[in-house]
Design a protein around this motif. Structure first.
Motif, PDB file in Angstrom:
ATOM      1  N   GLY A  68       0.788  -1.222   0.000  1.00  0.00           N
ATOM      2  CA  GLY A  68       0.000   0.000   0.000  1.00  0.00           C
ATOM      3  C   GLY A  68       0.819   1.269   0.000  1.00  0.00           C
ATOM      4  O   GLY A  68       0.317   2.336  -0.363  1.00  0.00           O
ATOM      5  N   GLU A  69       2.099   1.171   0.399  1.00  0.00           N
ATOM      6  CA  GLU A  69       2.979   2.331   0.407  1.00  0.00           C
ATOM      7  C   GLU A  69       3.915   2.342  -0.795  1.00  0.00           C
ATOM      8  O   GLU A  69       4.888   3.101  -0.818  1.00  0.00           O
ATOM      9  N   ASP A  70       3.619   1.543  -1.801  1.00  0.00           N
ATOM     10  CA  ASP A  70       4.449   1.476  -3.012  1.00  0.00           C
ATOM     11  C   ASP A  70       3.889   2.474  -4.025  1.00  0.00           C
ATOM     12  O   ASP A  70       2.943   2.182  -4.748  1.00  0.00           O
ATOM     13  N   ARG A  71       4.492   3.652  -4.065  1.00  0.00           N
ATOM     14  CA  ARG A  71       4.011   4.698  -4.961  1.00  0.00           C
ATOM     15  C   ARG A  71       5.205   5.327  -5.659  1.00  0.00           C
ATOM     16  O   ARG A  71       5.878   6.205  -5.116  1.00  0.00           O
ATOM     17  N   ILE A  72       5.482   4.870  -6.880  1.00  0.00           N
ATOM     18  CA  ILE A  72       6.564   5.422  -7.678  1.00  0.00           C
ATOM     19  C   ILE A  72       5.938   6.240  -8.810  1.00  0.00           C
ATOM     20  O   ILE A  72       5.148   5.696  -9.582  1.00  0.00           O
ATOM     21  N   PRO A  73       6.254   7.534  -8.921  1.00  0.00           N
ATOM     22  CA  PRO A  73       5.658   8.341  -9.994  1.00  0.00           C
ATOM     23  C   PRO A  73       5.899   7.718 -11.368  1.00  0.00           C
ATOM     24  O   PRO A  73       6.996   7.260 -11.673  1.00  0.00           O
ATOM     25  N   GLY A  74       4.844   7.692 -12.163  1.00  0.00           N
ATOM     26  CA  GLY A  74       4.950   7.148 -13.514  1.00  0.00           C
ATOM     27  C   GLY A  74       4.717   5.661 -13.610  1.00  0.00           C
ATOM     28  O   GLY A  74       4.726   5.106 -14.713  1.00  0.00           O
ATOM     29  N   VAL A  75       4.494   5.012 -12.472  1.00  0.00           N
ATOM     30  CA  VAL A  75       4.292   3.566 -12.448  1.00  0.00           C
ATOM     31  C   VAL A  75       2.889   3.272 -11.939  1.00  0.00           C
ATOM     32  O   VAL A  75       2.524   3.674 -10.836  1.00  0.00           O
ATOM     33  N   THR A  76       2.111   2.579 -12.749  1.00  0.00           N
ATOM     34  CA  THR A  76       0.802   2.113 -12.314  1.00  0.00           C
ATOM     35  C   THR A  76       0.982   0.730 -11.699  1.00  0.00           C
ATOM     36  O   THR A  76       1.425  -0.201 -12.375  1.00  0.00           O
ATOM     37  N   ASN A  77       0.673   0.599 -10.422  1.00  0.00           N
ATOM     38  CA  ASN A  77       0.851  -0.679  -9.756  1.00  0.00           C
ATOM     39  C   ASN A  77      -0.066  -1.744 -10.351  1.00  0.00           C
ATOM     40  O   ASN A  77      -1.076  -1.435 -10.979  1.00  0.00           O
ATOM     41  N   ALA A  78       0.295  -2.995 -10.123  1.00  0.00           N
ATOM     42  CA  ALA A  78      -0.341  -4.100 -10.844  1.00  0.00           C
ATOM     43  C   ALA A  78      -1.635  -4.594 -10.208  1.00  0.00           C
ATOM     44  O   ALA A  78      -2.135  -5.647 -10.588  1.00  0.00           O
ATOM     45  N   GLU A  79      -2.192  -3.837  -9.275  1.00  0.00           N
ATOM     46  CA  GLU A  79      -3.453  -4.279  -8.673  1.00  0.00           C
ATOM     47  C   GLU A  79      -4.518  -4.509  -9.744  1.00  0.00           C
ATOM     48  O   GLU A  79      -5.315  -5.451  -9.661  1.00  0.00           O
TER      49      GLU A  79
END
Length: 361
Positions: free
Chosen positions: A301-312
């Motif tokens: 939930g704390e994985d927030r890298i600009p430009g990256v859409t997480n794989a949820e």
């Protein structure tokens, strides 16, 4: 355009502290001693000093390993070589301008891992082929065992995810930890490969027929950009029976990515144009519905890298996708290993040992 990105951001005075704290969970999750990590990084005055500081730590552990080996203390030697391999690997994280030194350090990591396995696990086999190199390790007990292929990410390599390999081995699964194009010891030899299923396919060919490995039961797990590679492989390589994606991207937006990422991709792809083209390929929107094997998506939930859409989104769009969400987990969830690694290793092992006739459609 050239393969030399703008690295001026490395000289920003606030970067060393931010870099140290951002990578602390990743480093400790990979097995670096947290106290030593603090000692090594507290002396950094500039991010440019990172590679040499970590390389020096690796060489200290390698020297201790050499002494132990010379005195016949094989276990101590193997453990120290493992530590050296990790420190050498982390020395190469930055998109540092000295690429020759980065390549030499990746070789040092590779050689230290070879020495560690020679002392601690002499049955491990080096597996190499076109654009891949890795180690095949088998679990204790009778075989043949199912196999999980461990795929690293953008700035990673086979030396980093030792905890993942150990968790799988402890559950009776063989492991092939890979470096592919643009990764680890092959970082300078080939550009990253969006069609990573071709790399995995060649690796499967290479292990087919080897003693103790059941290549009728193969899974793949990938971490960070390796999660995208694992998803592509699950969709395109018919011999894969299950896949786990950890902190993987669903898609990349080049213009929103941070300089650390764009510089790394530019170096490893060979030019900014090639890196942009690669980033455009990292998009699972169309491919997700084609992943018909069991798929576990692990997200922090704390994985927030600009430009990256997480794989949820992948877990929802893949026909047999499941989501394991760890609210406090950061990128790679090194700060939350107990909350995802045992469950993920159990999930992969269960899927690969499930009788074929009981698999749901």
């Amino acid at each position: 355009m050239t393969g030399s990105p703008d690295l001026s951001f490395l000289d920003h005075p606030d970067l060393p502290a931010a870099l140290v704290e951002e990578n602390r969970p990743r480093a400790t999750g990979a097995g670096l001693d947290p106290h030593e990590y603090t000692r090594v990084t507290s002396a950094l005055r500039s991010a440019q000093e990172w590679p040499e500081a970590f390389r020096a730590a690796g060489r200290r552990h390698r020297a201790a390993a050499d002494r132990a080996a010379a005195e016949g203390r094989s276990v101590s030697a193997g453990e120290a070589y493992w530590r050296a391999a990790r420190w050498f690997h982390f020395a190469g994280l930055l998109p540092h301008p000295d690429r020759a030194a980065a390549g030499a350090t990746a070789t040092e990591a590779d050689e230290a891992m070879r020495a560690a396995l020679a002392h601690l696990e002499p049955t491990a086999e080096r597996i190499e082929g076109e654009s891949f190199a890795g180690w095949l390790r088998r679990p204790a007990g009778p075989g043949p065992a199912p196999l999980v292929i461990v795929v690293p990410g953008m700035d990673s390599g086979k030396e980093e995810f030792h905890a993942v390999a150990e968790a799988l081995l402890a559950r009776g699964t063989a492991v092939l930890a890979l470096d592919g194009p643009g990764q680890g010891v092959l970082a300078g030899a080939a550009a990253p490969e969006p069609d990573y299923h071709r790399v995995v396919g060649r690796a499967i060919d290479a292990v087919t027929g080897r003693e103790g490995v059941d290549t009728g039961r193969i899974g793949v797990t990938g971490l960070s950009l390796g999660g995208y590679y694992a998803a592509v492989t699950a969709a395109r390589e018919p011999r894969i029976r299950a896949a786990a994606v950890v902190s993987g991207p669903y898609r990349l937006d080049w213009d929103a990515l941070v300089p650390f990422v764009t510089a790394t991709l530019t170096q490893r792809c060979g030019s900014a144009d090639a890196a942009r083209a690669f980033a455009r390929r990292v998009d699972l929107t169309a491919l997700a519905p084609e992943i018909t094997v069991p798929l576990l998506v692990v997200e922090g939930g704390e994985d927030r890298i600009p430009g990256v859409t997480n794989a949820e989104a992948l877990a929802h769009r893949a026909p047999r996708g499941e989501l394991l969400h760890v609210p406090h987990g950061n990128h790679l969830l090194g700060n939350a290993l107990a909350d995802w690694l045992p469950a993920t290793a159990d999930w992969l092992t269960t899927e690969l040992t499930r009788p074929t006739e009981t698999r749901t459609a």
